[in-house]
Design an enzyme around this catalytic site. Sequence first.
Site, PDB file in Angstrom:
ATOM      1  N   SER A  64       0.753  -1.189   0.165  1.00  0.00           N
ATOM      2  CA  SER A  64      -0.321   0.087  -0.062  1.00  0.00           C
ATOM      3  C   SER A  64       0.731   1.732  -0.137  1.00  0.00           C
ATOM      4  CB  SER A  64      -1.083  -0.012   1.098  1.00  0.00           C
ATOM      5  OG  SER A  64      -1.749  -1.001   0.884  1.00  0.00           O
ATOM      6  N   LYS A  67       0.765   3.044  -3.148  1.00  0.00           N
ATOM      7  CA  LYS A  67      -0.683   4.212  -3.290  1.00  0.00           C
ATOM      8  C   LYS A  67      -0.604   5.602  -2.873  1.00  0.00           C
ATOM      9  CE  LYS A  67      -3.636   0.427  -1.426  1.00  0.00           C
ATOM     10  NZ  LYS A  67      -4.500  -0.151  -0.028  1.00  0.00           N
ATOM     11  N   TYR A 191      -3.880  -3.107  -9.974  1.00  0.00           N
ATOM     12  CA  TYR A 191      -4.130  -2.712  -8.858  1.00  0.00           C
ATOM     13  C   TYR A 191      -3.377  -3.523  -8.173  1.00  0.00           C
ATOM     14  CZ  TYR A 191      -5.055  -2.715  -3.883  1.00  0.00           C
ATOM     15  OH  TYR A 191      -5.322  -2.632  -2.669  1.00  0.00           O
ATOM     16  N   TYR A 243      -4.689   3.922   8.187  1.00  0.00           N
ATOM     17  CA  TYR A 243      -5.800   3.105   8.513  1.00  0.00           C
ATOM     18  C   TYR A 243      -6.603   3.853   9.643  1.00  0.00           C
ATOM     19  CZ  TYR A 243      -3.544   0.747   4.861  1.00  0.00           C
ATOM     20  OH  TYR A 243      -2.881   0.541   3.536  1.00  0.00           O
ATOM     21  N   VAL A 261       1.000  -4.051   3.542  1.00  0.00           N
ATOM     22  CA  VAL A 261       0.999  -4.815   4.341  1.00  0.00           C
ATOM     23  C   VAL A 261       2.552  -5.787   4.176  1.00  0.00           C
ATOM     24  CG1 VAL A 261      -1.191  -5.428   5.103  1.00  0.00           C
ATOM     25  CG2 VAL A 261      -1.119  -5.668   2.597  1.00  0.00           C
TER      26      VAL A 261
HETATM   27  N1  GLN Z   1      -2.662  -5.512  -1.540  1.00  0.00           N
HETATM   28  C1  GLN Z   1      -2.909  -5.197  -0.520  1.00  0.00           C
HETATM   29  C2  GLN Z   1      -4.005  -5.108  -0.270  1.00  0.00           C
HETATM   30  O1  GLN Z   1      -5.304  -5.076  -1.575  1.00  0.00           O
HETATM   31  C3  GLN Z   1      -2.989  -3.299   0.397  1.00  0.00           C
HETATM   32  C4  GLN Z   1      -2.822  -3.545   1.112  1.00  0.00           C
HETATM   33  C5  GLN Z   1      -2.051  -2.926   2.386  1.00  0.00           C
HETATM   34  O2  GLN Z   1      -0.544  -2.985   1.787  1.00  0.00           O
HETATM   35  N2  GLN Z   1      -2.714  -2.022   3.259  1.00  0.00           N
HETATM   36  O3  GLN Z   1      -4.613  -6.103   0.509  1.00  0.00           O
END
Ligand code: GLN
Length: 309
Positions: A64, A67, A191, A243, A261
């Site tokens: 993420s 993003k 994505y 988050y 993650v």
């Molecule tokens: N690719 C992961 C997902 O969509 C990204 C989530 C994350 O890094 N928090 O679950």
Amino acid sequence: MPDLDSVVREIAEEMAQRPDRGAVADYIPELAHVDPNQFGIAVIDADGRVISGGDSETPFSIQSVSKVFTLTLALGMAGDRLWKRVGREPSGNPFNSIVQLERERGVPRNPFINAGAIAVTDVILSGHEPREALGEILRFMQFLAQDPSITIDERVAASEKRTGFRNTALANYMKSFGVIENPVDYTLGVYFHHCAIAMTCRQLATAGRFLAHNGRNPSTGHNVVSAERARRINAIMLTCGHYDGSGEFAYRVGLPGKSGVGGAILAVAPGKASIAVWSPGLDAAGNSHLGRVALERLTQRMGWSVFGA
Ligand code: GLN
């Protein structure tokens, strides 16, 4: 002022030894194999000096953290029209939550929760083939990190595609409200692949430098975005980048930051430094446990919190 080199060295030594390492993400099977006994840090100061420690040259899945960069690209393409497709308020919910979407008629709370990031990817994809859109994102990362060798870990992307039932649900649900323009498979394909970009701490900290210096990389002189846009992206990182752990991260670290993650966190000390930390074990909110502890140490010792020394 404490010496940055010794602070980074001490943090790397402490993190290598700590027994509390969190738990690796196992909902993406390919990430479940990663050794949790790793920790890396790279700090790049305003002069471009790289101070690193631990496993700072080991590539990891940025997940993420990507993003931040897709948001930057989508703002460049759509400008403020992007905010019709996604909000900019903290969600107070887990990154993959579906509950808020119904109440908010398919418009995700912010660009960093999964639903919001999928909507942002859809904006980048519109008018292009998936391969072109993905190429654009990858080239942007290579340009920012000044490293054409950065690639996508296809095994991680495939692993997530195989098990990405929740993201598929989120995308289909948004599609039902007209928030996703492209075929859901195409948007998700892009994505999953941009989440699977592999980078080292040094590369990630280099890529984030424009956010620490008013939209401009002070070493290359490249203006990536305006100062206003950099400031606003930082604001969203501060309020939404972790988050439902964003409040705790602001309280403990006090910097704009974005987690993934895979265990990475990119953090920005405006005017001072771009910082990347990585340790694969996560806390309950899905943020790197030791990554956060390390950043807390760093900002405390250096007096870098945006809220004051
Ligand atoms: N690719 C992961 C997902 O969509 C990204 C989530 C994350 O890094 N928090 O679950």
